[in-house]
Write a protein that holds these residues in place. Sequence first.
Motif, PDB file in Angstrom:
ATOM      1  N   MET A   1       0.838  -1.197   0.000  1.00 18.02           N
ATOM      2  CA  MET A   1       0.000   0.000   0.000  1.00 18.02           C
ATOM      3  C   MET A   1       0.884   1.264   0.000  1.00 18.02           C
ATOM      4  O   MET A   1       1.910   1.316   0.670  1.00 18.02           O
ATOM      5  CB  MET A   1      -0.893   0.020   1.246  1.00 18.02           C
ATOM      6  CG  MET A   1      -1.827  -1.188   1.350  1.00 18.02           C
ATOM      7  SD  MET A   1      -3.110  -1.173   0.093  1.00 18.02           S
ATOM      8  CE  MET A   1      -3.935  -2.720   0.435  1.00 18.02           C
ATOM      9  N   SER A   7      -4.474  -1.200   5.346  1.00 18.10           N
ATOM     10  CA  SER A   7      -5.086  -2.525   5.382  1.00 18.10           C
ATOM     11  C   SER A   7      -4.742  -3.242   6.675  1.00 18.10           C
ATOM     12  O   SER A   7      -3.600  -3.210   7.133  1.00 18.10           O
ATOM     13  CB  SER A   7      -4.591  -3.349   4.184  1.00 18.10           C
ATOM     14  OG  SER A   7      -5.058  -4.670   4.243  1.00 18.10           O
ATOM     15  N   LEU A  14     -11.219  -8.058   7.025  1.00 19.87           N
ATOM     16  CA  LEU A  14     -10.241  -7.188   6.392  1.00 19.87           C
ATOM     17  C   LEU A  14     -10.754  -5.759   6.448  1.00 19.87           C
ATOM     18  O   LEU A  14     -11.808  -5.457   5.885  1.00 19.87           O
ATOM     19  CB  LEU A  14     -10.012  -7.599   4.935  1.00 19.87           C
ATOM     20  CG  LEU A  14      -9.076  -6.698   4.125  1.00 19.87           C
ATOM     21  CD1 LEU A  14      -7.653  -6.740   4.684  1.00 19.87           C
ATOM     22  CD2 LEU A  14      -9.092  -7.085   2.651  1.00 19.87           C
ATOM     23  N   LEU A  16     -10.189  -2.059   5.292  1.00 17.15           N
ATOM     24  CA  LEU A  16      -9.518  -1.187   4.334  1.00 17.15           C
ATOM     25  C   LEU A  16      -9.916   0.245   4.641  1.00 17.15           C
ATOM     26  O   LEU A  16     -11.104   0.589   4.612  1.00 17.15           O
ATOM     27  CB  LEU A  16      -9.930  -1.553   2.903  1.00 17.15           C
ATOM     28  CG  LEU A  16      -9.605  -2.987   2.447  1.00 17.15           C
ATOM     29  CD1 LEU A  16     -10.186  -3.240   1.064  1.00 17.15           C
ATOM     30  CD2 LEU A  16      -8.097  -3.221   2.448  1.00 17.15           C
ATOM     31  N   GLU A  34      -5.635   1.187  -5.858  1.00 19.88           N
ATOM     32  CA  GLU A  34      -5.311   0.472  -4.621  1.00 19.88           C
ATOM     33  C   GLU A  34      -6.518  -0.296  -4.095  1.00 19.88           C
ATOM     34  O   GLU A  34      -6.385  -1.442  -3.635  1.00 19.88           O
ATOM     35  CB  GLU A  34      -4.793   1.448  -3.568  1.00 19.88           C
ATOM     36  CG  GLU A  34      -3.421   2.005  -3.894  1.00 19.88           C
ATOM     37  CD  GLU A  34      -2.693   2.541  -2.684  1.00 19.88           C
ATOM     38  OE1 GLU A  34      -3.025   2.131  -1.551  1.00 19.88           O
ATOM     39  OE2 GLU A  34      -1.797   3.369  -2.873  1.00 19.88           O
ATOM     40  N   SER A  37      -7.033  -3.380  -6.322  1.00 19.81           N
ATOM     41  CA  SER A  37      -6.057  -4.429  -6.013  1.00 19.81           C
ATOM     42  C   SER A  37      -6.404  -5.136  -4.707  1.00 19.81           C
ATOM     43  O   SER A  37      -6.344  -6.368  -4.616  1.00 19.81           O
ATOM     44  CB  SER A  37      -4.651  -3.823  -5.924  1.00 19.81           C
ATOM     45  OG  SER A  37      -3.710  -4.798  -5.563  1.00 19.81           O
ATOM     46  N   ALA A  38      -6.789  -4.360  -3.704  1.00 18.89           N
ATOM     47  CA  ALA A  38      -7.121  -4.940  -2.398  1.00 18.89           C
ATOM     48  C   ALA A  38      -8.356  -5.824  -2.480  1.00 18.89           C
ATOM     49  O   ALA A  38      -8.409  -6.910  -1.886  1.00 18.89           O
ATOM     50  CB  ALA A  38      -7.336  -3.829  -1.370  1.00 18.89           C
ATOM     51  N   THR A  41      -7.522  -9.096  -4.389  1.00 19.06           N
ATOM     52  CA  THR A  41      -6.748 -10.006  -3.543  1.00 19.06           C
ATOM     53  C   THR A  41      -7.634 -10.647  -2.482  1.00 19.06           C
ATOM     54  O   THR A  41      -7.557 -11.859  -2.232  1.00 19.06           O
ATOM     55  CB  THR A  41      -5.586  -9.254  -2.867  1.00 19.06           C
ATOM     56  OG1 THR A  41      -4.729  -8.711  -3.880  1.00 19.06           O
ATOM     57  CG2 THR A  41      -4.778 -10.188  -1.974  1.00 19.06           C
ATOM     58  N   ALA A  42      -8.495  -9.843  -1.868  1.00 19.11           N
ATOM     59  CA  ALA A  42      -9.382 -10.350  -0.809  1.00 19.11           C
ATOM     60  C   ALA A  42     -10.354 -11.391  -1.330  1.00 19.11           C
ATOM     61  O   ALA A  42     -10.728 -12.330  -0.606  1.00 19.11           O
ATOM     62  CB  ALA A  42     -10.149  -9.192  -0.180  1.00 19.11           C
ATOM     63  N   ILE A  51     -15.230  -7.863   4.481  1.00 14.73           N
ATOM     64  CA  ILE A  51     -14.432  -6.674   4.176  1.00 14.73           C
ATOM     65  C   ILE A  51     -15.157  -5.447   4.720  1.00 14.73           C
ATOM     66  O   ILE A  51     -16.363  -5.284   4.510  1.00 14.73           O
ATOM     67  CB  ILE A  51     -14.233  -6.521   2.657  1.00 14.73           C
ATOM     68  CG1 ILE A  51     -13.520  -7.758   2.083  1.00 14.73           C
ATOM     69  CG2 ILE A  51     -13.442  -5.251   2.333  1.00 14.73           C
ATOM     70  CD1 ILE A  51     -13.569  -7.836   0.570  1.00 14.73           C
TER      71      ILE A  51
END
Length: 264
Positions: A1, A7, A14, A16, A34, A37-38, A41-42, A51
Amino acid sequence: MSGLLQSALAGGVLRLTLSDAATRNSLSEAMMAELQSALDTAATNGQVRVIVLAAEGPAFSSGHNLKEITAHRADADKGATYFATLFDACARLMLSVVNNPKPVIAEVAGLTSAAGCQLVATCDLAIAAEGARFCTPGVNIGLFCSTPMVALSRNLSSKHAMEMLLTGDIFGAEDALRFGLVNRVVPAATLTETVVMLAAKIASKSMVTVKTGKQAFYRQQDMPLADAYAYTARVMTENLLKRDAEEGIAAFIAKREPHWTDEP
């Protein structure tokens, strides 16, 4: 990050956190990249069960970065290519929230504007602090909030959505609750605690069941009634054949706690 997005993962949740106070957590190119991407991935991380999207500072999100947008008016095509690319990226981000197999909860404090409201409306659940405020003010600057309108029109009644979009006015948390933009309004001092408890409750469920349900919820929404029942009947049949459904029903009958496997 890079610092725009913080994160933290604990207990399957998770968190964020938008952390760009200088732009009031705008959905700039970098911030959206960002977040994208997060979320990507999650979606495939077995340790992530829920999340939470939160934010630092006086704003949850101010929406698109207007200075970033204005800078591209000097492009040869007056910014047309850049604008199209930007809104395509935003649409992909919103779809990643809806299509993510993990439930996404917005934790909202402060002001949420334009595409920020779009993000809140797109999340599966949203909890707001008493002082939170919401607006889609594009009409005030000659830029109708057309992409935020997609999420608003699918979550709010048509008249409430149009009131926000046509007036550009700022609405309080209680209005947002009445409109259906958020699930609950709680004191600011207990906002995070409330979200943590809600996330933990959802994280305790069978993740294969939650994934099945979330996917079916959004898929059936736009189906004709008969098609929706036919589709969800198939979903429930497939769900019943999964190991966690067998375990959950057995545990209910035996009056004991279920032991989830999360097997697909």
